[in-house]
Write an enzyme that holds these catalytic residues in place. Sequence first.
Site, mmCIF file in Angstrom:
data_model
loop_
_atom_site.group_PDB
_atom_site.id
_atom_site.type_symbol
_atom_site.label_atom_id
_atom_site.label_comp_id
_atom_site.label_asym_id
_atom_site.label_seq_id
_atom_site.Cartn_x
_atom_site.Cartn_y
_atom_site.Cartn_z
ATOM 1 N N CYS A 145 31.581 45.938 40.064
ATOM 2 C CA CYS A 145 32.022 45.122 41.197
ATOM 3 C C CYS A 145 31.763 45.750 42.551
ATOM 4 O O CYS A 145 31.293 45.071 43.478
ATOM 5 C CB CYS A 145 33.492 44.746 41.044
ATOM 6 S SG CYS A 145 34.639 46.154 41.039
ATOM 7 N N ASP A 158 50.662 34.771 38.359
ATOM 8 C CA ASP A 158 51.817 35.351 37.680
ATOM 9 C C ASP A 158 51.352 36.059 36.410
ATOM 10 O O ASP A 158 50.387 35.642 35.761
ATOM 11 C CB ASP A 158 52.823 34.268 37.308
ATOM 12 C CG ASP A 158 53.443 33.613 38.526
ATOM 13 O OD1 ASP A 158 53.736 34.336 39.494
ATOM 14 O OD2 ASP A 158 53.625 32.382 38.510
ATOM 15 N N ASP A 180 32.071 36.725 46.490
ATOM 16 C CA ASP A 180 32.161 37.675 45.385
ATOM 17 C C ASP A 180 30.937 37.544 44.478
ATOM 18 O O ASP A 180 30.824 36.582 43.710
ATOM 19 C CB ASP A 180 33.439 37.416 44.591
ATOM 20 C CG ASP A 180 33.673 38.471 43.517
ATOM 21 O OD1 ASP A 180 32.813 39.355 43.352
ATOM 22 O OD2 ASP A 180 34.721 38.415 42.844
ATOM 23 N N HIS A 236 39.455 45.352 41.962
ATOM 24 C CA HIS A 236 38.246 44.537 41.991
ATOM 25 C C HIS A 236 37.765 44.482 43.432
ATOM 26 O O HIS A 236 38.565 44.375 44.359
ATOM 27 C CB HIS A 236 38.514 43.127 41.464
ATOM 28 C CG HIS A 236 37.304 42.244 41.492
ATOM 29 N ND1 HIS A 236 36.125 42.596 40.879
ATOM 30 C CD2 HIS A 236 37.075 41.046 42.092
ATOM 31 C CE1 HIS A 236 35.233 41.636 41.072
ATOM 32 N NE2 HIS A 236 35.777 40.701 41.814
#
Length: 709
Positions: free
Chosen positions: A287, A410, A368, A345
């Site tokens: 990444c 979550d 991204d 990330h």
Amino acid sequence: MDCTQQTTYTRGTANGQCRLKFVNFEASENHASHETEGLSQKHLVVRRGKPFKVTIRFGSCSWNPHTESLVLEVLLGNLSERFPVQFPGERYNPHSWSAKIYPDNGGRRSFTVYICSPVQSSVALYQLLVHIETKQSRISYTVGAFVLLCNPWLKNDPVYMPLDVHIQEYIKSDYGVVYMGTPLNISRRPWSFGQYESGVLEACLTLLEVSPQHQRDKDRDYIRRADPVYLSRVICAMVNCNDDLGILEGKWQGSYKGGVKPTEWSGSADILHRWVSSNSPVRYGQCWVFASVLCTVMRVLGIPSRVVTVFNAAHDGDGSLRIEEYYSSTGEKLNLSKDSIWNFHVWAECWMRRPDLGPEFDGWQVVDPTPQEKSAGVFCCGPSPVSGVQGHCLRARYDTSFVYASVDADVVRLIVRDGLVVGRTVDTEGVGQLIYTKSIGSDAPENLTGTYKRKRSKYICVMSQHEAHRDGRSRVFSAPPALSSLRGTSPDLEVSLSIDGVPTVGKNISMCVTVKNQSGSPRFLMEHLNAQQKDFSSNPEQSFWETHKEVCIQPGEVLTLHHAIAPSEYESFLAGDDIVNLAVVIKDLRTEERFLATQEFSISSPQITIEIEGGDSIEMKKEHTVQLSFINTFTKTLTGAVLTVKGSGLLQGKHEARLVLLQPGEKIEKTVTIVASSAGTKVLMATFSHSNSPGVVSRSFRKVSVVAA
């Protein structure tokens, strides 16, 4: 840069007609005026919407503006636009190409022409033609090529950035910092974007030319390149090679034989040079490599960009905005979930207006290039407005719901035993715990968390084994209940897990389990503590350490349980920068309730000393000596010790020092000579490894500022 003219065609009779002798693109002056110095040694590089200067000189005869028209033409593939040269006094048209001419001291034989493109011109390599026309004839000259970039200095440009200090950091700076590790132990890695190294701009232009959009319809692609939203999507998809002839091939597991391990890269220029020379994807990226290369390309094209790290970033493959994690009843994390949480990330943010969404979505956009999920059938992500993520505008294109989940999903953690859920917690704060980028003018981090997230509350629920048998949703592979049904009062027993200090290779890893009994009766408990090595982007491997203990806690008591993992218990599994997943499960032996607490941390490594003769600022094309050393701070002798140093733009290849045995307290050293071929910021990277360890034990960096001699 002198450009010799070439007669391409003549219509009618050219007898007595004025002829062009040469055109000077005045590269040095234009590059200084357009803030493009150092971007190319081959082409004139200018920014759209701002006039640039060329000098034209005619042959033996003088140009007569009353009988001869001077017309310029720019070519972009099959597209072209002709525009007459005007005299001073007339205003530039911001919506079309225009030019003004001023006589030099040479009378009617030498002139200065200022050419101005529209504010929203396409980013590309253009050809410039000069036509000398009369009523009877036309002589045309192909005089050269120039590169047109976005212009963040210009107010009407969609990438306009009002503060010059921001432009200096997000456009002109060729140096960045990538933050890695875990929120408990953040490390930083310098990165050389390398936009001023030879051939990098040309590689970025090649990237646009080999994109699928350009190959399908060149003219349409050229037209759409005026839009930074379009450009960012094209570049994002092209940085990875999953759908196209892109730059990098990703790899996260297994052997990196046949390529370069992602941790060995320290700059973008080497990657771009390899991609151009090999005409195939460069192996391998992860990444931070994808994001840093994208940042280089965007800065080259004139779009402000920065590298951003999200700690505890969720990968929500099914769009549920919820990540499930499974643990055994003894605290071992199980590889049962399709979703995952990366310890960190890295993506890029690019600055632009969003006329397709509205002014409230202008500003920083997430782009991204790491290939995770497809967007409109292609492996890219964004540009997604950061303001849309913060405002929960999940339908704002592009891919805002995916980005939102990355920073705010979550986490449902399930304890399972014999296929049944025997405990459950829900964490609303763990994902996107910190979001960092490099500060302006400093290597210190700037905390961006508040720009992405609004504060939410955390809630925890538990479920006993008896309730698990009663609950129809208790099977591991059944759909989890709605989050609202998991809310409840705080349990009578609170469990937390913390790490003491910063874990370092060669020293004890110390931790503390805290149990608080808020009930009115004593409780008899079983503690299960488990440690697993993991990669930053995947689930843990098999456990390498565990402990179990029975304890009793009195009403109102706070019980503190201390534990330590000795180097002898982890040194065959862990090396520097490795990440550990630690989990504790506390079981109430009477009620069979189970309470889970987790923590992930990275292992710091001993430092390698890097000393540069004369300091960190060196002169271009001048030799400088670098001394590297590593002292064995371990209590044992290390076998097969290797000290390695490399640096793109400073050293050719990598240089090594080796020792068969490195005794405790002994030093291994290496001296190298560096020579910088171009100005800017470079990075030296040194690593130390030995045969007793599964990987690199230590990795250190040194930033080097190169100034023109």
